[in-house]
Scaffold this motif. Sequence first.
Motif, PDB file in Angstrom:
ATOM      1  N   MET A   1       0.820  -1.207   0.000  1.00 13.75           N
ATOM      2  CA  MET A   1       0.000   0.000   0.000  1.00 13.75           C
ATOM      3  C   MET A   1       0.856   1.260   0.000  1.00 13.75           C
ATOM      4  O   MET A   1       0.647   2.178  -0.758  1.00 13.75           O
ATOM      5  N   GLN A   2       1.884   1.275   0.859  1.00 16.43           N
ATOM      6  CA  GLN A   2       2.760   2.440   0.942  1.00 16.43           C
ATOM      7  C   GLN A   2       3.531   2.663  -0.354  1.00 16.43           C
ATOM      8  O   GLN A   2       3.742   3.798  -0.775  1.00 16.43           O
ATOM      9  N   SER A   3       3.953   1.580  -0.994  1.00 21.40           N
ATOM     10  CA  SER A   3       4.696   1.721  -2.250  1.00 21.40           C
ATOM     11  C   SER A   3       3.798   2.263  -3.355  1.00 21.40           C
ATOM     12  O   SER A   3       4.230   3.070  -4.186  1.00 21.40           O
ATOM     13  N   ALA A   4       2.534   1.818  -3.361  1.00 20.46           N
ATOM     14  CA  ALA A   4       1.584   2.313  -4.363  1.00 20.46           C
ATOM     15  C   ALA A   4       1.310   3.790  -4.135  1.00 20.46           C
ATOM     16  O   ALA A   4       1.215   4.578  -5.092  1.00 20.46           O
ATOM     17  N   LEU A   5       1.199   4.192  -2.862  1.00 16.07           N
ATOM     18  CA  LEU A   5       0.957   5.593  -2.514  1.00 16.07           C
ATOM     19  C   LEU A   5       2.145   6.458  -2.914  1.00 16.07           C
ATOM     20  O   LEU A   5       1.988   7.554  -3.458  1.00 16.07           O
ATOM     21  N   ALA A   6       3.336   5.930  -2.670  1.00 20.61           N
ATOM     22  CA  ALA A   6       4.556   6.657  -3.033  1.00 20.61           C
ATOM     23  C   ALA A   6       4.645   6.829  -4.552  1.00 20.61           C
ATOM     24  O   ALA A   6       5.081   7.878  -5.061  1.00 20.61           O
ATOM     25  N   ALA A   7       4.213   5.803  -5.291  1.00 14.06           N
ATOM     26  CA  ALA A   7       4.242   5.871  -6.754  1.00 14.06           C
ATOM     27  C   ALA A   7       3.266   6.926  -7.272  1.00 14.06           C
ATOM     28  O   ALA A   7       3.579   7.678  -8.206  1.00 14.06           O
ATOM     29  N   LEU A   8       2.095   6.987  -6.657  1.00 21.56           N
ATOM     30  CA  LEU A   8       1.100   7.991  -7.064  1.00 21.56           C
ATOM     31  C   LEU A   8       1.592   9.400  -6.747  1.00 21.56           C
ATOM     32  O   LEU A   8       1.404  10.324  -7.533  1.00 21.56           O
ATOM     33  N   ARG A   9       2.251   9.538  -5.602  1.00 21.60           N
ATOM     34  CA  ARG A   9       2.814  10.837  -5.225  1.00 21.60           C
ATOM     35  C   ARG A   9       3.861  11.277  -6.241  1.00 21.60           C
ATOM     36  O   ARG A   9       3.887  12.425  -6.675  1.00 21.60           O
ATOM     37  N   GLN A  10       4.719  10.344  -6.617  1.00 18.77           N
ATOM     38  CA  GLN A  10       5.760  10.663  -7.592  1.00 18.77           C
ATOM     39  C   GLN A  10       5.146  11.026  -8.947  1.00 18.77           C
ATOM     40  O   GLN A  10       5.602  11.956  -9.615  1.00 18.77           O
ATOM     41  N   GLN A  11       4.121  10.295  -9.334  1.00 15.34           N
ATOM     42  CA  GLN A  11       3.422  10.585 -10.591  1.00 15.34           C
ATOM     43  C   GLN A  11       2.856  12.002 -10.572  1.00 15.34           C
ATOM     44  O   GLN A  11       2.996  12.751 -11.552  1.00 15.34           O
ATOM     45  N   LEU A  12       2.248  12.354  -9.439  1.00 17.50           N
ATOM     46  CA  LEU A  12       1.655  13.685  -9.314  1.00 17.50           C
ATOM     47  C   LEU A  12       2.704  14.776  -9.392  1.00 17.50           C
ATOM     48  O   LEU A  12       2.543  15.761 -10.114  1.00 17.50           O
ATOM     49  N   LEU A  13       3.801  14.595  -8.685  1.00 21.48           N
ATOM     50  CA  LEU A  13       4.847  15.616  -8.671  1.00 21.48           C
ATOM     51  C   LEU A  13       5.514  15.784 -10.040  1.00 21.48           C
ATOM     52  O   LEU A  13       5.937  16.877 -10.415  1.00 21.48           O
ATOM     53  N   LEU A  14       5.605  14.684 -10.799  1.00 22.34           N
ATOM     54  CA  LEU A  14       6.258  14.729 -12.107  1.00 22.34           C
ATOM     55  C   LEU A  14       5.351  15.248 -13.219  1.00 22.34           C
ATOM     56  O   LEU A  14       5.784  15.986 -14.107  1.00 22.34           O
ATOM     57  N   CYS A  18      -3.253  13.593 -11.630  1.00 21.52           N
ATOM     58  CA  CYS A  18      -3.604  12.427 -10.827  1.00 21.52           C
ATOM     59  C   CYS A  18      -5.095  12.467 -10.474  1.00 21.52           C
ATOM     60  O   CYS A  18      -5.479  12.395  -9.308  1.00 21.52           O
ATOM     61  N   PRO A  19      -5.956  12.570 -11.488  1.00 20.71           N
ATOM     62  CA  PRO A  19      -7.395  12.622 -11.215  1.00 20.71           C
ATOM     63  C   PRO A  19      -7.884  11.319 -10.588  1.00 20.71           C
ATOM     64  O   PRO A  19      -7.505  10.235 -11.020  1.00 20.71           O
ATOM     65  N   GLY A  20      -8.703  11.441  -9.567  1.00 18.20           N
ATOM     66  CA  GLY A  20      -9.270  10.264  -8.920  1.00 18.20           C
ATOM     67  C   GLY A  20      -8.298   9.465  -8.079  1.00 18.20           C
ATOM     68  O   GLY A  20      -8.650   8.391  -7.580  1.00 18.20           O
ATOM     69  N   CYS A  21      -7.100   9.949  -7.891  1.00 20.88           N
ATOM     70  CA  CYS A  21      -6.087   9.196  -7.141  1.00 20.88           C
ATOM     71  C   CYS A  21      -6.353   9.195  -5.638  1.00 20.88           C
ATOM     72  O   CYS A  21      -6.912  10.137  -5.077  1.00 20.88           O
ATOM     73  N   TYR A  22      -5.928   8.115  -4.998  1.00 17.95           N
ATOM     74  CA  TYR A  22      -6.015   8.005  -3.539  1.00 17.95           C
ATOM     75  C   TYR A  22      -4.700   8.513  -2.961  1.00 17.95           C
ATOM     76  O   TYR A  22      -3.646   7.875  -3.125  1.00 17.95           O
ATOM     77  N   LEU A  23      -4.755   9.678  -2.305  1.00 14.77           N
ATOM     78  CA  LEU A  23      -3.547  10.306  -1.784  1.00 14.77           C
ATOM     79  C   LEU A  23      -3.722  10.749  -0.332  1.00 14.77           C
ATOM     80  O   LEU A  23      -3.187  11.772   0.089  1.00 14.77           O
ATOM     81  N   GLU A  24      -4.452   9.971   0.426  1.00 14.58           N
ATOM     82  CA  GLU A  24      -4.706  10.317   1.825  1.00 14.58           C
ATOM     83  C   GLU A  24      -3.398  10.411   2.606  1.00 14.58           C
ATOM     84  O   GLU A  24      -2.507   9.575   2.464  1.00 14.58           O
ATOM     85  N   ASN A  25      -3.324  11.489   3.440  1.00 19.45           N
ATOM     86  CA  ASN A  25      -2.203  11.696   4.374  1.00 19.45           C
ATOM     87  C   ASN A  25      -0.840  11.837   3.701  1.00 19.45           C
ATOM     88  O   ASN A  25       0.200  11.688   4.350  1.00 19.45           O
ATOM     89  N   VAL A  26      -0.830  12.113   2.403  1.00 16.43           N
ATOM     90  CA  VAL A  26       0.441  12.274   1.686  1.00 16.43           C
ATOM     91  C   VAL A  26       1.076  13.635   2.009  1.00 16.43           C
ATOM     92  O   VAL A  26       0.393  14.631   2.190  1.00 16.43           O
ATOM     93  N   LEU A  38      -6.421  17.270 -10.409  1.00 17.28           N
ATOM     94  CA  LEU A  38      -6.641  16.440  -9.240  1.00 17.28           C
ATOM     95  C   LEU A  38      -8.134  16.248  -8.993  1.00 17.28           C
ATOM     96  O   LEU A  38      -8.550  15.956  -7.876  1.00 17.28           O
ATOM     97  N   LYS A  39      -8.902  16.406 -10.035  1.00 17.58           N
ATOM     98  CA  LYS A  39     -10.347  16.299  -9.840  1.00 17.58           C
ATOM     99  C   LYS A  39     -10.719  14.892  -9.379  1.00 17.58           C
ATOM    100  O   LYS A  39     -10.223  13.892  -9.884  1.00 17.58           O
ATOM    101  N   GLY A  40     -11.579  14.861  -8.374  1.00 20.81           N
ATOM    102  CA  GLY A  40     -12.035  13.588  -7.834  1.00 20.81           C
ATOM    103  C   GLY A  40     -11.017  12.856  -6.978  1.00 20.81           C
ATOM    104  O   GLY A  40     -11.268  11.735  -6.534  1.00 20.81           O
ATOM    105  N   ALA A  41      -9.867  13.480  -6.713  1.00 19.29           N
ATOM    106  CA  ALA A  41      -8.830  12.818  -5.918  1.00 19.29           C
ATOM    107  C   ALA A  41      -9.187  12.831  -4.437  1.00 19.29           C
ATOM    108  O   ALA A  41      -9.943  13.683  -3.970  1.00 19.29           O
ATOM    109  N   ASN A  42      -8.632  11.878  -3.689  1.00 18.68           N
ATOM    110  CA  ASN A  42      -8.814  11.831  -2.246  1.00 18.68           C
ATOM    111  C   ASN A  42      -7.527  12.304  -1.591  1.00 18.68           C
ATOM    112  O   ASN A  42      -6.528  11.586  -1.565  1.00 18.68           O
ATOM    113  N   LEU A  43      -7.564  13.535  -1.058  1.00 17.89           N
ATOM    114  CA  LEU A  43      -6.402  14.133  -0.416  1.00 17.89           C
ATOM    115  C   LEU A  43      -6.659  14.387   1.063  1.00 17.89           C
ATOM    116  O   LEU A  43      -6.004  15.222   1.691  1.00 17.89           O
TER     117      LEU A  43
END
Length: 265
Positions: A1-14, A18-26, A38-43
């Motif tokens: 789970m943490q690795s997937a979250l880290a990958a999404l974070r990296q995708q967003l920063l690059l 990241c529409p619809g992405c799960y990025l809770e507590n990032v 970031l429409k529909g994302a969970n932040l």
Amino acid sequence: MQSALAALRQQLLLTKQCPGCYLENVNLIYASLSNGDLKGANLSGANLSSADLREADVSNAELVYTTLIGAYLIGTNLSDSNLSGAYLTGANLRGANLSRADLKGADLRETVLRNVIFNGANLTGANLSQADVIYASLERTDLRQANLAGADLIYANLRGADLRGANLSGANLSGADLSEADLREAMLPKAKLSNANLSRANLAEAILPKSSLIGADLTGASLTEAVLTKATLIGANLTDCNFVGATMPDGVEYQSGPVSLMSKR
């Protein structure tokens, strides 16, 4: 789970996408996301302090208890997003779109909200003290129990807004449109309401000591049992205004007949 979250974070920063992405507590402090998607994302619970989200699309997003202290949200689309309990102290949201957004209990102290569109938003219990809300549109917005003490609302559109029990102590509402607004039991001591449009507004039991209503339009307004001690109403339009049971500027309870003392301090 943490690795997937880290990958999404990296995708967003690059890519800033990241529409619809799960990025809770990032952790996204100082992130550069201007014009991002970031429409529909969970932040929810994420930390976006001092992040740059100018002109980004964050509509329909979950931002519950998200930290956005000092963030740049100029022109950001946050319509239909859930920002309940979010921390936005000192953020700049000039020209942002917050239509129908849920901001229950959000901390908006000292934020720049100039020209923001809040139409239909829920701001119950939100803290907007000392905020810059000049020219903002808050038509039909729910501001029950909100804290707007010392806020600058010059020329703001509050037509039909629900401000029951709101704290507007020392707020500047000069030239604001409060027509048909519900201000029952609102706190307005020392508020500036010069040239404000309060036609058909409900100010029953509102507290307005030492407030300035110079040149205000109170046509058809209800001020039943309101407190107007030492208020200034010189030049105000009081046509069909209801003062039954109100405490007038001279400290005497209104009984009946013409209001002859309204031009006196």
